[in-house]
Design a protein around this motif. Structure first.
Motif, PDB file in Angstrom:
ATOM      1  N   THR A 175      -7.166  -8.412  -6.587  1.00 57.68           N
ATOM      2  CA  THR A 175      -8.131  -7.152  -7.014  1.00 57.68           C
ATOM      3  C   THR A 175      -7.521  -6.369  -8.295  1.00 57.68           C
ATOM      4  O   THR A 175      -6.220  -6.571  -8.242  1.00 57.68           O
ATOM      5  CB  THR A 175      -8.349  -6.316  -5.889  1.00 57.68           C
ATOM      6  OG1 THR A 175      -7.120  -5.790  -5.287  1.00 57.68           O
ATOM      7  CG2 THR A 175      -9.043  -6.964  -4.588  1.00 57.68           C
ATOM      8  N   SER A 209       0.780  -0.966  -0.070  1.00 57.70           N
ATOM      9  CA  SER A 209       0.051   0.014  -0.082  1.00 57.70           C
ATOM     10  C   SER A 209       0.876   1.244  -0.087  1.00 57.70           C
ATOM     11  O   SER A 209       0.526   2.278  -0.689  1.00 57.70           O
ATOM     12  CB  SER A 209      -0.922  -0.093   1.253  1.00 57.70           C
ATOM     13  OG  SER A 209      -0.227   0.104   2.324  1.00 57.70           O
ATOM     14  N   LYS A 239      -3.986  -9.706  -3.379  1.00 55.43           N
ATOM     15  CA  LYS A 239      -5.341  -9.409  -2.948  1.00 55.43           C
ATOM     16  C   LYS A 239      -6.294  -9.907  -3.837  1.00 55.43           C
ATOM     17  O   LYS A 239      -7.587  -9.638  -3.728  1.00 55.43           O
ATOM     18  CB  LYS A 239      -5.539  -7.896  -2.513  1.00 55.43           C
ATOM     19  CG  LYS A 239      -4.377  -7.619  -1.441  1.00 55.43           C
ATOM     20  CD  LYS A 239      -4.914  -6.074  -1.312  1.00 55.43           C
ATOM     21  CE  LYS A 239      -4.080  -5.461  -0.019  1.00 55.43           C
ATOM     22  NZ  LYS A 239      -4.068  -3.918   0.251  1.00 55.43           N
ATOM     23  N   ASP A 271      -3.779  -6.141  -8.203  1.00 55.33           N
ATOM     24  CA  ASP A 271      -2.856  -6.765  -7.109  1.00 55.33           C
ATOM     25  C   ASP A 271      -3.236  -8.369  -6.870  1.00 55.33           C
ATOM     26  O   ASP A 271      -4.208  -8.797  -6.541  1.00 55.33           O
ATOM     27  CB  ASP A 271      -3.556  -6.021  -5.816  1.00 55.33           C
ATOM     28  CG  ASP A 271      -2.704  -6.320  -4.541  1.00 55.33           C
ATOM     29  OD1 ASP A 271      -2.124  -7.631  -4.481  1.00 55.33           O
ATOM     30  OD2 ASP A 271      -2.647  -5.585  -3.496  1.00 55.33           O
TER      31      ASP A 271
END
Length: 160
Positions: A120, A93, A118, A115
């Motif tokens: 996503t 992040s 994750k 990502d």
């Protein structure tokens, strides 16, 4: 091996086959539109004048004429910048938010973050200071991405 300059720190660029697969899957889906619009999708240095930054995104969509450029391009010369974050990446992040803000500040019209850890994707458009005005996502992989004009393409993300 390529290196990047991130806030004045030289960092090696390590690309996995899986990260390259994301870039390849996007390039393949864009291919008909790239030909139609006279665009090129590849990877090369992007410079941020006046800062201690030079990034090498996984993929950038640029006008085909610029693909012959020997030096770095500017983010504003791109239509879309794509970064893939591998699973297990620490500091995700922090690093991606810095990159995203730099791309926005230097006028990259679109920034797509995939990502893989994750599972996503996030699409950022309408660049400005200090960040993008429009952020779509994060959405789960498998959910399609609608890229804005001039690309105007829907990307399937299931194979990322």
């Amino acid at each position: 091996m390529h290196t990047e300059l991130i806030e004045g720190v030289v960092a090696p660029v390590r690309r996995s086959w899986a990260d390259s697969n994301v870039a390849s899957a996007i390039r393949e889906q864009l291919r008909p539109r790239l030909r139609e619009l006279g665009l090129f999708a590849g990877s090369g240095d992007l410079d941020f004048p006046g800062t201690a930054n030079r990034y090498v995104p996984h993929l950038a969509v640029i006008p085909a004429a610029l693909a012959r450029t020997e030096g770095a391009l500017l983010p504003e010369q791109t239509l879309l910048v794509v970064e893939a974050v591998p699973p297990g990446c620490t500091d995700t992040s922090h690093t991606t938010s810095k990159r995203r803000r730099r791309y926005a500040q230097f006028g990259a019209p679109g920034y797509l973050l995939v990502d893989r850890g994750k599972r996503t994707w996030t699409l950022c458009t309408r660049p400005g200071e200090p960040d993008y005005a429009l952020v779509e996502g994060p959405y789960p992989l498998g959910f399609p991405i609608r890229l804005p004009a001039p690309l105007d393409v829907e990307l399937a993300t299931g194979e990322f």
